[in-house]
Design a protein around this motif. Structure first.
Motif, PDB file in Angstrom:
ATOM      1  N   ILE B 384      37.320   6.765   6.456  1.00 24.34           N
ATOM      2  CA  ILE B 384      36.200   5.527   6.138  1.00 24.34           C
ATOM      3  C   ILE B 384      37.641   4.010   5.331  1.00 24.34           C
ATOM      4  CG2 ILE B 384      34.728   4.121   5.604  1.00 24.34           C
ATOM      5  CD1 ILE B 384      33.012   6.294   6.102  1.00 24.34           C
ATOM      6  N   MET B 385      37.783   3.776   6.054  1.00 23.86           N
ATOM      7  CA  MET B 385      39.164   3.292   5.796  1.00 23.86           C
ATOM      8  C   MET B 385      39.477   1.945   5.256  1.00 23.86           C
ATOM      9  SD  MET B 385      42.098   3.766   8.935  1.00 23.86           S
ATOM     10  CE  MET B 385      43.224   3.072   7.981  1.00 23.86           C
ATOM     11  N   SER B 389      32.474  -0.507   7.287  1.00 24.50           N
ATOM     12  CA  SER B 389      33.036   0.989   8.773  1.00 24.50           C
ATOM     13  C   SER B 389      32.366   1.340   8.443  1.00 24.50           C
ATOM     14  CB  SER B 389      34.204   1.089   8.958  1.00 24.50           C
ATOM     15  OG  SER B 389      35.904   0.298   9.329  1.00 24.50           O
ATOM     16  N   SER B 390      31.603   2.347   8.160  1.00 21.08           N
ATOM     17  CA  SER B 390      30.374   3.637   7.997  1.00 21.08           C
ATOM     18  C   SER B 390      31.082   4.403   8.973  1.00 21.08           C
ATOM     19  CB  SER B 390      29.385   2.972   8.231  1.00 21.08           C
ATOM     20  OG  SER B 390      29.258   2.711   9.393  1.00 21.08           O
ATOM     21  N   SER B 391      29.977   5.821   8.848  1.00 24.05           N
ATOM     22  CA  SER B 391      30.190   6.796   9.285  1.00 24.05           C
ATOM     23  C   SER B 391      29.152   7.910   9.188  1.00 24.05           C
ATOM     24  CB  SER B 391      31.390   7.936   9.049  1.00 24.05           C
ATOM     25  OG  SER B 391      31.783   9.307  10.001  1.00 24.05           O
ATOM     26  N   ASP B 392      28.429   8.865  10.811  1.00 23.85           N
ATOM     27  CA  ASP B 392      27.483   9.795  10.217  1.00 23.85           C
ATOM     28  C   ASP B 392      28.303  11.072  10.677  1.00 23.85           C
ATOM     29  OD1 ASP B 392      26.206   7.680   9.206  1.00 23.85           O
ATOM     30  OD2 ASP B 392      24.632   7.269  10.807  1.00 23.85           O
ATOM     31  N   THR B 393      28.119  11.292  10.063  1.00 23.04           N
ATOM     32  CA  THR B 393      28.192  13.386  11.091  1.00 23.04           C
ATOM     33  C   THR B 393      26.862  13.555  10.820  1.00 23.04           C
ATOM     34  OG1 THR B 393      30.349  13.205   9.883  1.00 23.04           O
ATOM     35  CG2 THR B 393      29.406  15.539  10.285  1.00 23.04           C
ATOM     36  N   ILE B 394      26.622  14.179  12.236  1.00 23.85           N
ATOM     37  CA  ILE B 394      25.235  14.892  12.041  1.00 23.85           C
ATOM     38  C   ILE B 394      25.315  16.345  13.462  1.00 23.85           C
ATOM     39  CG2 ILE B 394      23.222  14.422  13.304  1.00 23.85           C
ATOM     40  CD1 ILE B 394      23.465  11.186  13.135  1.00 23.85           C
ATOM     41  N   VAL B 412      34.091  13.325   3.937  1.00 22.06           N
ATOM     42  CA  VAL B 412      34.190  12.317   4.463  1.00 22.06           C
ATOM     43  C   VAL B 412      34.577  11.508   2.730  1.00 22.06           C
ATOM     44  CG1 VAL B 412      32.895   9.472   4.924  1.00 22.06           C
ATOM     45  CG2 VAL B 412      31.734  12.104   5.553  1.00 22.06           C
TER      46      VAL B 412
END
Lengths: 429, 470
Positions: B384-385, B389-394, B412
């Motif tokens: 995540i730069m 920004s955001s990120s989910d890992t599912i 992450v």
């Protein structure tokens, strides 16, 4: 003010137990909400068709302590034993009271510490109208325990409780624990859930932990609910600044269960270590949903889940690490491992990361597999027969929670339970 | 609109207008919106056999009854009533590059298709809007019996092959957008590689969305017969338009016994495109299916290429990167379904997000009851730069057989400060150092691409990284 007359069940119960009016009102509010609320969703755990909803009327029952005669109970220094709605034994609580520590059953708590219960019961850690299961819990609650540790108090000996479900008659087991730990305090709490009786019943068990700033809570549990009990078990902690909780839970139940374990890291620097081990046997389904939410900056949330699946049983591990925006420097790590001991065993490991901030570290690992072949070879080459070697490897695999149990006595009990479950499961192979 | 459409069908409508680059007048369009008449019109325009019309009509019924996906990105801004479901820019399929209309050719020129063809490719098929306008095939391949053409032509020329496999891996009822594609599909690539034939060089196809509001519903069907092998490369890029556009492709890949297929995609549509794709492969006994999947563009991407390992010893892999920049919501992942003994799969997913982009991984590994001795390994890494920004890992890992092994790992983080410090302490400026770290992060992906694609991808990432520091 709601009219109690329209809810005779609640009115009767209130009269029998002289519970305060605010609680009856809360029950009615919760009951009204149940019409609009839904069952919560726990990822891939499909429990919705189980008899998990509380169908039995709210009633006062007296349980017969003689039925506990064959049960092994530790002679702990600070001990509470409850059977159904009946408190059977309370030992070593005076020495605690001298330090301002409150340990008392639900009815006493409502009578003597009403303000504490009113302030924390389903208000901070869990909201009463969060979902259908929490609302039903509030409406039907009949037993529980309040523990209050004032600030700057360090307890060296664990507080041990036994909550034994009375399934000799058809009644729901609805139990609630509130554990409040004041600033800078430290406590170790050991909980045992068991069942006596064979009636098909439903259990709704909730634990709320309020860990205030700089406190440290060690929570250990061994859950051995019966084969015919369908359980909703929710344990949730709300942590203040630099507070820490160590959860160590052994899920050794024989029936179907949904375990929902949450830690809300609200204060900066709060820290949760959640360790769960589970063994599933027979045809049971155990679904375990462990969540840590990092709200505060520099909070740390770690999850470790090890499970063993035997026979035709199912074990599901959900792990959720959620970092909320603004939780700078937060850390969310998790590990879920499943050992499959039978070809018909079923298991899910679903590790989820929800990351809304970038200045964080997060990771997860999950694995599903059979017993390590090299370890088996090593043990068997030293003359151990296969099943014993298998049990030894598994005991090592379950070590993280075994080691965290604060009492030698309960640890050896847990080992015996594990051994029993494994031997039972191995028979089916 | 109906009158115009009718006129178009009779060939009385628009005609080619040369001279203005990227401003092509379609010669046939069904106009905005979708009814049963539209579906019949598309089928009639293509002179399709009855079975295909039936297939489309049944799919259309399904489509109307089905719900939107109940997970993933917000699709509510997508107005399905204001989409152009079919348009045709060229009334012929060109065999040679020289025959391709000039302005279309120029657009492809800029994208480097001819060059790629000269150097690397055995055959080339480029889709502009809804149908294939350029199609060339190496003589050698033709001699070996390889069929490589647009799917519309394949329906006419190889009906028995198409009918045997079409819609079998992805039935219309699979999801709403698969049903939509099944009703209105147009274009796409058909490849059949006969038994034992190994195609040495990659086969390439270039897709492109042009006019705003145009929907593109290509339908790709690949059959790699026993012991055969093929490497197929698909690349996408599009100019920026203000109106939202939908791309709902269906790709079915059949890898038969002992065969091998690699399917490489680079998707870089403009950030007004909804890319909702269904890609699925089946791998039979000892067959291998590899997805190589790069997602750099689109406003919203929902794509989960899958491999159904239906034969003993089958193998499936997924290697993917997702780069979610400003206003991009990328929801991607792989699905590995182990249905037979001793199958194996691996997923490597690399995600990057910056400028408020969202890069989510949503994957599934399933071991069915008959998957004795199977294995899977999954790795998901995300950087995540920035703060927006955001990120989910599912991931979902379902195990219905006790004799399997599965490993899943994910990380992450932000850009490693240690790596940055190391590089900067050696005199490399911050922006360059950041770029180097990102390039290193995606390298496992880029090194699997044909050279030209790797160069192009690196250029695209460099472009995305511009102004990322400071």
């Amino acid at each position: 003010m709601t009219n109690l007359q329209t809810y005779p069940e609640i009115a009767n119960y209130a009269q029998q137990t002289s519970e305060p009016a605010w609680l009856s009102d809360l029950r009615i509010k919760a009951w009204q909400q149940t019409k609009h609320l839904h069952l919560p969703s726990f990822g891939k755990i499909r429990y919705q068709r189980w008899p998990i909803q509380l169908e039995q009327p709210l009633e006062f029952h007296q349980s017969n302590p003689k039925l506990l005669q064959n049960l092994k109970i530790e002679a702990a220094k600070h001990l509470v034993v409850q059977f159904g709605q009946t408190t059977v034994q309370q030992t070593g609580l005076q020495s605690l009271a001298a330090k301002g520590v409150i340990v008392c059953d639900w009815v006493t708590a409502l009578r003597e510490h009403e303000d504490l219960v009113k302030k924390y019961f389903m208000q901070q850690a869990i909201k009463y109208d969060q979902d259908l299961l929490t609302a039903q819990h509030v409406a039907k609650l009949t037993s529980g325990l309040l523990i209050y540790v004032p600030k700057n108090t360090v307890l060296t000996e664990p507080i041990t409780s036994y909550f034994i479900q009375d399934a000799t008659s058809k009644q729901d087991f609805v139990h609630h624990v509130i554990l409040i730990v004041g600033e800078n305090s430290e406590v170790s709490y050991m909980e045992n859930l068991m069942t006596v009786g064979e009636q098909p019943t439903t259990a709704s068990v909730i634990v709320e932990v309020i860990a205030q700033d700089n406190s440290h809570v060690k929570f250990a549990s061994v859950d051995r609910l019966g084969k015919n009990t369908t359980t909703y078990l929710n344990r949730r902690a709300h942590l203040g600044k630099n507070a820490k909780i160590d959860w160590s839970m052994g899920m050794m139940n024989d029936g179907n269960i949904v375990g929902d374990f949450d830690s809300d890291l609200v204060g900066a620097g709060a820290h949760a270590e959640t360790k769960v081990v589970a063994i599933s046997t027979g045809r049971q389904v155990q679904g375990i949903d462990t969540r840590v939410t990092n709200y505060g900056p520099h909070t740390i949330g770690h999850i470790l889940q090890h499970g063993v699946i035997l026979s035709r049983s199912t074990l599901i591990f959900n792990g959720i690490g959620h970092i909320i925006k603004g939780a700078k420097g937060a850390d969310a790590q998790q590990e879920s491992r499943l050992l499959m001991l039978s070809p018909k065993a079923k298991g899910d490991a679903n590790p989820v990361l929800l990351i809304d901030d970038n200045d964080v570290t997060a990771g997860h690992a999950a694995s599903v597999g059979r017993v390590n072949a090299e370890q088996m070879y090593y043990l068997m080459s030293r003359g151990l027969h296969k099943k014993l070697a298998e049990r030894l490897v598994i005991r090592g695999f379950l070590g993280p929670v075994l080691a965290a149990i604060p009492s030698d006595w309960i640890r050896s009990q847990l080992k015996a339970t594990i051994e029993g479950k494994l031997i039972d499961g191995q028979k089916d192979e | 609109m109906a009158e115009t459409a009718k006129a178009n069908m009779l060939g009385l409508g628009g005609k080619y207008q040369y001279g203005f680059k990227d401003d092509i007048q379609p010669i046939l369009t069904t106009g905005e919106g979708l009814t049963e008449a539209t579906v019949r019109q598309i089928s009639a325009a293509k002179h399709e056999p009855d079975w295909m019309l039936d297939f489309r009509l049944k799919a259309f019924q399904r489509y109307q009854a089905m719900e939107m996906p109940d997970f993933g990105p917000d699709l509510s801004p997508l107005d399905l009533d204001h989409i152009n479901y079919f348009r045709r820019d060229s009334d012929r399929v060109a065999r040679k590059w020289e025959d391709v209309p000039e302005d279309i050719k120029k657009t492809f020129d800029r994208l480097g298709v001819p060059e790629a063809e000269r150097k690397y490719l055995a055959g080339s098929s480029a889709q502009y809007e809804s149908e294939v306008v350029y199609h060339n095939m190496h003589e050698q391949l033709e001699k070996e019996g390889i069929i490589f053409m647009d799917t519309d032509s394949a329906v006419q020329k190889h009906p028995e092959l198409v009918r045997k496999y079409f819609g079998k891996l992805i039935p219309p009822a699979d999801n709403k957008f698969a049903a939509l594609n099944s009703a209105v599909w147009s274009g796409g690539t058909f490849i059949y590689v006969p038994k034992g034939v190994k195609v040495k060089t990659p086969i390439q196809s270039y897709f492109r969305i042009n006019a705003g509001n145009s929907g593109q519903f290509e339908r790709t069907l690949i059959i790699v017969d026993e012991g055969a092998s093929v490497n197929y490369v698909e690349g996408c890029t599009a100019p920026n338009y203000s109106e939202d556009s939908l791309h709902a492709a269906v790709v079915e890949v059949n890898v038969l016994k002992d065969a091998y297929c690699r399917y490489t995609t680079i998707q870089n549509w403009s950030n007004n495109v909804y890319s909702l794709e269904t890609k699925r492969a089946q791998a039979l006994e000892n067959a291998t299916m590899e997805w190589v999947d790069g997602n750099l563009g689109s406003k919203v991407t929902m794509k989960y290429p899958s491999v159904y390992m239906n034969g003993e010893g089958a193998h499936g892999t997924m290697l993917s990167i997702a780069f979610a920049g400003k206003n991009i919501d990328s929801d991607t992942g792989a699905r590995m379904i182990h249905n037979a003994k001793n199958t194996s799969s691996s997923i490597i997913s690399k995600s990057l997000c910056k400028d408020g982009g969202k890069a989510d991984y949503r994957g599934k590994v399933r071991f069915g009851p008959h998957s004795d001795g199977s294995k899977s390994h999954v790795e998901c890494d995300t950087i995540i730069m920035d703060e927006e920004s955001s990120s989910d890992t599912i991931p979902v890992n379902q195990v219905k057989n006790g004799n399997v092994s599965m490993e899943h790992e994910a990380k992450v983080s932000k850009i490693s400060e240690e790596q940055l410090y190391y590089l900067m302490s050696r005199g490399i400026p911050e922006d360059k150092a950041t770029e180097m770290i990102i390039m290193g992060f995606v390298e496992p992906f880029t090194k699997e691409l044909p050279m030209e694609y790797a160069v192009e991808l690196n250029r695209l990432i460099e472009f995305q990284m511009e102004g990322s520091v400071g």
